[in-house]
Every structure is written in C-alpha cells, then in structure tokens.
Design an enzyme around this catalytic site. Structure first.
Site, PDB file in Angstrom:
ATOM      1  N   LYS A 196       0.856  -1.184   0.000  1.00  0.00           N
ATOM      2  CA  LYS A 196       0.000   0.000   0.000  1.00  0.00           C
ATOM      3  C   LYS A 196       0.891   1.231   0.000  1.00  0.00           C
ATOM      4  O   LYS A 196       1.674   1.445   0.928  1.00  0.00           O
ATOM      5  CB  LYS A 196      -0.895  -0.007   1.227  1.00  0.00           C
ATOM      6  N   LYS A 249      -2.075  -1.488  -3.974  1.00  0.00           N
ATOM      7  CA  LYS A 249      -2.929  -0.312  -3.928  1.00  0.00           C
ATOM      8  C   LYS A 249      -2.090   0.957  -3.956  1.00  0.00           C
ATOM      9  O   LYS A 249      -1.123   1.027  -3.205  1.00  0.00           O
ATOM     10  CB  LYS A 249      -3.729  -0.377  -2.633  1.00  0.00           C
TER      11      LYS A 249
END
Ligand code: PBG
Length: 329
Positions: A196, A249
């Site tokens: 992330k 992400k």
C-alpha cells in the site's frame, strides 16, 4: 511480402473474431464494490468528490446491496464511519459498532454475498492516523496490534468472510491469523493490503470515510512510490505471516507491481482501483473530455491483464450496467 502473407489484422477484422479471441475477460465475480456505512436510518449521503458514491445507513445499505447483487456483483468491501471517535478506536471492535451492525444485516439478507471488512483505525480515531499514537506523534506499532486482534475477532463474529487489514502495521497479518484461529475462526480469510503506497490518489476516500489525518501524513507507514523491491518484501512477508490474498494499492500507477507480485507469489492478488482513480474518470467524463464507458473498460481490463484476480472498484455498478448494452463497433 513473403508468402503466405502474415496478416495480424485478420485477427481484428470484425466483432465476431475480436470477441472470440479476446485474451482478457473481466468477469463480474472478480469485481468488489467498496461500500461506506454510517449510523442513522434512511440515509444516502452523496460523497461530493466521488460522484455516484454514497454513505449509507444500514437499512439503505441493504437496499443498495440488493440492487448490486441483481447486477451480478458478488463481493463487497465494507468501510465504517462511526458516530463517535476516540483515542482507542473503540467503535471499531464494539459488538454494536457500525461495521458489525452492517455485517449482521447483510449476512442475514444475502448469505451468498462475500463480505470483506477493511480493518483500520483512521476512521475511528480523532487524529485520523491508522493506529494508536505515541506522545511523539509516531504510530505505536505494537499497541495498535492488540486493537487489530480485537477488531478482527469482532468482525469475524459478526460474519465477515475476509478480513482486510489496511494500516500497514508490522505484524498485523500474524496477529490477525492468531486471533482468528484462537477464537474458532480458522476458516476466515485474510486479504492484506500488503503493498500500500502513500498516495495522493486516496484524497476523495478521506472525505468519504472522514479519515484524513489531522496532522502530518501517512508516509511513515505507507510505502514510497519509488519502491518496487520493498513491495515484494512486504508481500512475501504477509504471505509468510498467513495472508491468503495480497493486495496492491493504488492500481494504475502500480501495474508493474501487480504483475511482479503475481509472478513472484502465484497467490491470489487483489488490486484496488482507488477513489482518486475513480474521481479522475468521473471528472473528465463530466467535462466531456473523454468517454466514461470506454475509459472504465480500458482501466479495468488493464488491471486484470496486469495480473489481478480481484479488482476493488467504485466503477463496478455502472460498468456492469453499461456492459449489458451492445457496444461493438
Ligand atoms: C484506510 C484506507 C484508505 C483507503 C482504504 N483504506 C485511506 C488511506 O490509507 O489513507 C483508500 C481507498 C481509496 O482511496 O479508495 N487506511
């Protein structure tokens, strides 16, 4: 021209051929819709920076989910917006917390819906950071782990099929696996937000989930966009700790990471087509500068082609509606 003449254009000559030879398919079962739930009744609060997205109360969430299922959606990722925030994030793990309420209602109505719960504290703590803070303002990694364990168990108890920790806290996956196993939830899965990145593309989400940090930013725990090798270490470690599914992400600026994670791990890989990626498409479409349907198709197909097994996307509903209309030209 050599004989026989090689003509790749024959492969594209008409819709019949193009369709039969398409290499990438975007099945509805691969799409996951993010849903925001808040307390109250009869609410459907529009999120300004994400046109077409809403915060729902539990009752309207049930209605919305029914219409999603009718369109072919099979999975949802739940985010809670608590009515009360405190320094220990108690509403994240309270048995009556908003996500637990929503889980119970959705599981009762729709036993076939796969429900994934985001697990993070930024929505639940007044400072908007992803866990307990030390006096210095730094995240207290290990104190946060204890709350993560409690929240995972509360979510599992309320019916979550998959727990998705998103705080980039070291040891979060191991902690959750142990807590789930010790409480009889050996068969619940963990989807880790493994790679992330600290990204400007989360801007609209922070309005949607009311979780913008009050001071500073998340660069001390989320990853730097420059780093790819580090993402692979994150992913490998999360799998060793017991993650069943790993996530990359955002998606679009990180398609190379999706591909490398898939090739390295052969594990199920999810990609999150995040709020800012959605907002950009909506904004240019509203301006009439580009065509939404074609953009969305290209974006989702690109993420799938990069190697994502699941795509978490705010476009899911619109896209399934649009796809039903004939389009081949
Ligand atoms: C919570 C969380 C965020 C997103 C998902 N979970 C925000 C953040 O890390 O700042 C972003 C999702 C999106 O932008 O669509 N930690």
């Amino acid at each position: 021209m050599p004989f026989p003449a090689v003509r790749l254009r024959r492969l594209r000559i008409n819709p019949l051929i193009r369709n039969r030879l398409a290499e990438t398919e975007l099945e509805a079962r691969r799409l996951i819709v993010p849903l925001f739930v808040r307390s109250g009744a009869g609410l459907r609060v529009a999120i300004e920076s994400m046109p077409g997205q809403f915060q729902f109360s539990v009752d309207t969430l049930v209605t919305e989910t029914r219409s999603l299922l009718r369109r072919g959606i099979r999975s949802a990722l739940l985010f809670g917006i608590p009515s009360h925030k405190d320094l220990r994030g108690t509403q994240a793990y309270a048995p009556g917390g908003i996500v637990q309420q929503a889980l119970k209602a959705l599981k009762r109505e729709f036993p076939d819906l796969l429900i994934i719960t985001d697990l993070c504290f930024c929505e639940y703590m007044p400072h908007g950071h992803c866990g307990i803070l030390k006096k210095s303002g730094r995240l207290d990694n290990d104190a946060t782990l204890a709350l993560i364990a409690k929240t995972a168990v509360a979510q599992a108890r309320a019916g979550a099929d998959v727990i998705a920790p998103s705080g980039m806290i070291d040891g979060m996956v191991r902690t959750i696996r142990r807590a789930l196993d010790q409480n009889g939830f050996q068969n619940r899965l963990i989807m880790s937000y493994a790679a992330k990145y600290a990204s400007a593309f989360y801007g609209p989400f922070r309005e949607a989930a009311q979780c913008a940090p009050r001071f500073g930013d998340r660069r001390a725990y989320q990853m730097a966009p420059e780093n790819a090798e580090e993402a692979l270490r994150e992913v490998r470690l999360d799998l060793e700790e017991g993650a069943d599914i790993v996530m990359v992400k955002p998606a679009l600026a990180y398609l190379d990471i999706i591909r490398r994670v898939k090739e390295l791990t052969h594990a199920p890989v999810a990609a999150y087509n995040v709020s800012g990626e959605y907002a950009m498409v909506k904004a240019v479409a509203q301006k009439g500068w580009m065509q939404e349907k074609a953009l969305v198709r290209e974006i989702l197909t690109g993420i799938r082609r990069a190697g994502a097994d699941w795509i978490i996307t705010y476009h899911a509903k619109d896209w399934l509606d649009e796809r039903k209309k004939p389009d081949e030209a």
